[in-house]
Write an enzyme that holds these catalytic residues in place. Sequence first.
Site, PDB file in Angstrom:
ATOM      1  N   SER A  57       3.812   2.673   1.427  1.00 46.86           N
ATOM      2  CA  SER A  57       2.716   1.977   2.100  1.00 46.86           C
ATOM      3  C   SER A  57       3.020   1.908   3.591  1.00 46.86           C
ATOM      4  O   SER A  57       3.983   1.242   4.001  1.00 46.86           O
ATOM      5  CB  SER A  57       2.571   0.557   1.550  1.00 46.86           C
ATOM      6  OG  SER A  57       1.750  -0.184   2.437  1.00 46.86           O
TER       7      SER A  57
ATOM      8  N   HIS B  82       0.247   5.746   0.898  1.00 51.87           N
ATOM      9  CA  HIS B  82      -0.601   4.602   0.538  1.00 51.87           C
ATOM     10  C   HIS B  82      -1.129   3.960   1.820  1.00 51.87           C
ATOM     11  O   HIS B  82      -0.358   3.525   2.681  1.00 51.87           O
ATOM     12  CB  HIS B  82       0.214   3.611  -0.284  1.00 51.87           C
ATOM     13  CG  HIS B  82      -0.580   2.492  -0.855  1.00 51.87           C
ATOM     14  ND1 HIS B  82      -1.338   2.619  -1.997  1.00 51.87           N
ATOM     15  CD2 HIS B  82      -0.749   1.203  -0.440  1.00 51.87           C
ATOM     16  CE1 HIS B  82      -1.929   1.472  -2.268  1.00 51.87           C
ATOM     17  NE2 HIS B  82      -1.594   0.593  -1.321  1.00 51.87           N
TER      18      HIS B  82
ATOM     19  N   ASP C 105      -3.387   1.102   3.306  1.00 48.25           N
ATOM     20  CA  ASP C 105      -3.983  -0.203   3.006  1.00 48.25           C
ATOM     21  C   ASP C 105      -5.055  -0.560   4.025  1.00 48.25           C
ATOM     22  O   ASP C 105      -4.751  -0.708   5.214  1.00 48.25           O
ATOM     23  CB  ASP C 105      -2.900  -1.283   3.046  1.00 48.25           C
ATOM     24  CG  ASP C 105      -2.003  -1.263   1.819  1.00 48.25           C
ATOM     25  OD1 ASP C 105      -2.541  -1.239   0.700  1.00 48.25           O
ATOM     26  OD2 ASP C 105      -0.771  -1.275   1.990  1.00 48.25           O
TER      27      ASP C 105
ATOM     28  N   MET D  83      -7.659  -3.391   5.237  1.00 46.34           N
ATOM     29  CA  MET D  83      -7.953  -4.834   5.120  1.00 46.34           C
ATOM     30  C   MET D  83      -8.991  -5.213   6.166  1.00 46.34           C
ATOM     31  O   MET D  83      -8.913  -4.752   7.310  1.00 46.34           O
ATOM     32  CB  MET D  83      -6.675  -5.642   5.346  1.00 46.34           C
ATOM     33  CG  MET D  83      -5.547  -5.255   4.401  1.00 46.34           C
ATOM     34  SD  MET D  83      -4.119  -6.331   4.622  1.00 46.34           S
ATOM     35  CE  MET D  83      -2.926  -5.514   3.559  1.00 46.34           C
TER      36      MET D  83
ATOM     37  N   HIS E  15      -6.362   2.226  -0.329  1.00 45.81           N
ATOM     38  CA  HIS E  15      -6.509   0.968  -1.067  1.00 45.81           C
ATOM     39  C   HIS E  15      -7.396   0.043  -0.242  1.00 45.81           C
ATOM     40  O   HIS E  15      -6.960  -0.513   0.767  1.00 45.81           O
ATOM     41  CB  HIS E  15      -5.096   0.380  -1.279  1.00 45.81           C
ATOM     42  CG  HIS E  15      -5.071  -0.953  -1.958  1.00 45.81           C
ATOM     43  ND1 HIS E  15      -3.935  -1.727  -1.998  1.00 45.81           N
ATOM     44  CD2 HIS E  15      -6.021  -1.654  -2.634  1.00 45.81           C
ATOM     45  CE1 HIS E  15      -4.193  -2.848  -2.668  1.00 45.81           C
ATOM     46  NE2 HIS E  15      -5.462  -2.829  -3.048  1.00 45.81           N
TER      47      HIS E  15
ATOM     48  N   MET F 206      -9.029  -3.195   0.555  1.00 44.09           N
ATOM     49  CA  MET F 206      -9.030  -4.641   0.319  1.00 44.09           C
ATOM     50  C   MET F 206     -10.113  -5.214   1.221  1.00 44.09           C
ATOM     51  O   MET F 206      -9.835  -5.830   2.261  1.00 44.09           O
ATOM     52  CB  MET F 206      -7.639  -5.219   0.641  1.00 44.09           C
ATOM     53  CG  MET F 206      -6.625  -4.887  -0.433  1.00 44.09           C
ATOM     54  SD  MET F 206      -4.928  -5.062   0.131  1.00 44.09           S
ATOM     55  CE  MET F 206      -4.712  -3.465   0.900  1.00 44.09           C
TER      56      MET F 206
ATOM     57  N   MET G  90      -2.041  -5.179  -8.849  1.00 44.26           N
ATOM     58  CA  MET G  90      -1.358  -5.841  -7.732  1.00 44.26           C
ATOM     59  C   MET G  90      -0.255  -6.742  -8.284  1.00 44.26           C
ATOM     60  O   MET G  90      -0.500  -7.566  -9.167  1.00 44.26           O
ATOM     61  CB  MET G  90      -2.336  -6.702  -6.927  1.00 44.26           C
ATOM     62  CG  MET G  90      -3.366  -5.946  -6.107  1.00 44.26           C
ATOM     63  SD  MET G  90      -2.689  -4.812  -4.884  1.00 44.26           S
ATOM     64  CE  MET G  90      -1.678  -5.888  -3.870  1.00 44.26           C
TER      65      MET G  90
ATOM     66  N   ASP H 108       1.586  -2.231  -7.113  1.00 42.69           N
ATOM     67  CA  ASP H 108       1.635  -2.398  -5.651  1.00 42.69           C
ATOM     68  C   ASP H 108       2.045  -3.816  -5.279  1.00 42.69           C
ATOM     69  O   ASP H 108       1.334  -4.766  -5.599  1.00 42.69           O
ATOM     70  CB  ASP H 108       0.236  -2.079  -5.099  1.00 42.69           C
ATOM     71  CG  ASP H 108       0.153  -2.148  -3.591  1.00 42.69           C
ATOM     72  OD1 ASP H 108       1.185  -2.333  -2.926  1.00 42.69           O
ATOM     73  OD2 ASP H 108      -0.980  -2.004  -3.079  1.00 42.69           O
TER      74      ASP H 108
HETATM   75  C1  DX5 Z   1      -0.460  -5.645   0.046  1.00 43.36           C
HETATM   76  C2  DX5 Z   1      -0.596  -4.144   0.083  1.00 43.36           C
HETATM   77  C3  DX5 Z   1       0.625  -3.413  -0.285  1.00 43.36           C
HETATM   78  C4  DX5 Z   1       1.789  -3.683   0.612  1.00 43.36           C
HETATM   79  C5  DX5 Z   1       3.041  -3.446  -0.144  1.00 43.36           C
HETATM   80  O1  DX5 Z   1      -1.698  -6.227   0.157  1.00 43.36           O
HETATM   81  O2  DX5 Z   1      -1.624  -3.688  -0.781  1.00 43.36           O
HETATM   82  O3  DX5 Z   1       0.380  -2.018  -0.358  1.00 43.36           O
HETATM   83  O4  DX5 Z   1       1.815  -2.883   1.736  1.00 43.36           O
HETATM   84  O5  DX5 Z   1       4.089  -3.774   0.687  1.00 43.36           O
HETATM   85  P1  DX5 Z   1       5.487  -4.246   0.138  1.00 43.36           P
HETATM   86  O6  DX5 Z   1       6.054  -3.071  -0.620  1.00 43.36           O
HETATM   87  O7  DX5 Z   1       6.233  -4.576   1.372  1.00 43.36           O
HETATM   88  O8  DX5 Z   1       5.223  -5.401  -0.749  1.00 43.36           O
HETATM   89 ZN    ZN Z   2      -1.832  -1.496  -1.221  1.00 36.93          ZN
END
Ligand code: DX5
Ligand code: ZN
Length: 213
Positions: free
Chosen positions: A7, A32, A34, A36, A65, A67, A136, A172
């Site tokens: 990620s 990956h 993310d 947000m 991903h 969010m 998650m 994740d």
């Molecule tokens: C959290 C993300 C994850 C995050 C994981 O909301 O979806 O992908 O980056 O990071 P670590 O491995 O540091 O928990």
């Molecule tokens: Zn993620």
Amino acid sequence: MIKIAPSILASNFLCLKDEIISVEKAGADLIHFDVMDGHFVDNITFGPMILAQAKNCVNIDFDVHLMVQNPSKFIPWYAKAGADIITFHLEASNNPMTEINLIKSFGLKVGISVKPQTDVNELLPYIDYIDLILIMSVNPGFGGQSFNTDTLNRISKVKEMIKNNNIFIEVDGGINKENAKLCIEKGADILVAGTTIFKSENYKKIIDELKGV
Ligand code: DX5
Ligand code: ZN
């Protein structure tokens, strides 16, 4: 063989190109990415322009991903920017078939993610239509949190639920060497790891360790 998806949330953003090239060389299977929006979660990350440029630097697939609230608005942006897999949150959708069909209309793989509090049985109506379930193991929004151990039972439940369907199980949040092994034993196919990989000195060594090789 388990796939590892670093990620980039935990990477050095000022060296993003070098970071993604380094993890590709170190044996990462996916990147990956993310997304947000500051509404679905209390954080903001990367827009589609960043994806479009990052996509050109490596040959492995981008695992996006989302969010975000209203995922249908965002899906075309990230599809056009080069996503290979788009995963949205069940909790963010009024009618998940809308997002499933929209992602498929771009020829991409479809994932649905569930937060730790969401009953995994809510995924049941969609398992004939999706490629991936993202479980998650932390509350979405931030990297560096601790792995929720209830996740192990949730992986088993999802594994049982999908039976013969050809669906990847991705986990994740808070993945490290110890819990990676337990997730794999329960049936995970893809492990996302941010902090554990990007805060490590040797990306190849840690990716190999997460894979159990
Ligand atoms: C959290 C993300 C994850 C995050 C994981 O909301 O979806 O992908 O980056 O990071 P670590 O491995 O540091 O928990
Ligand atoms: Zn993620």
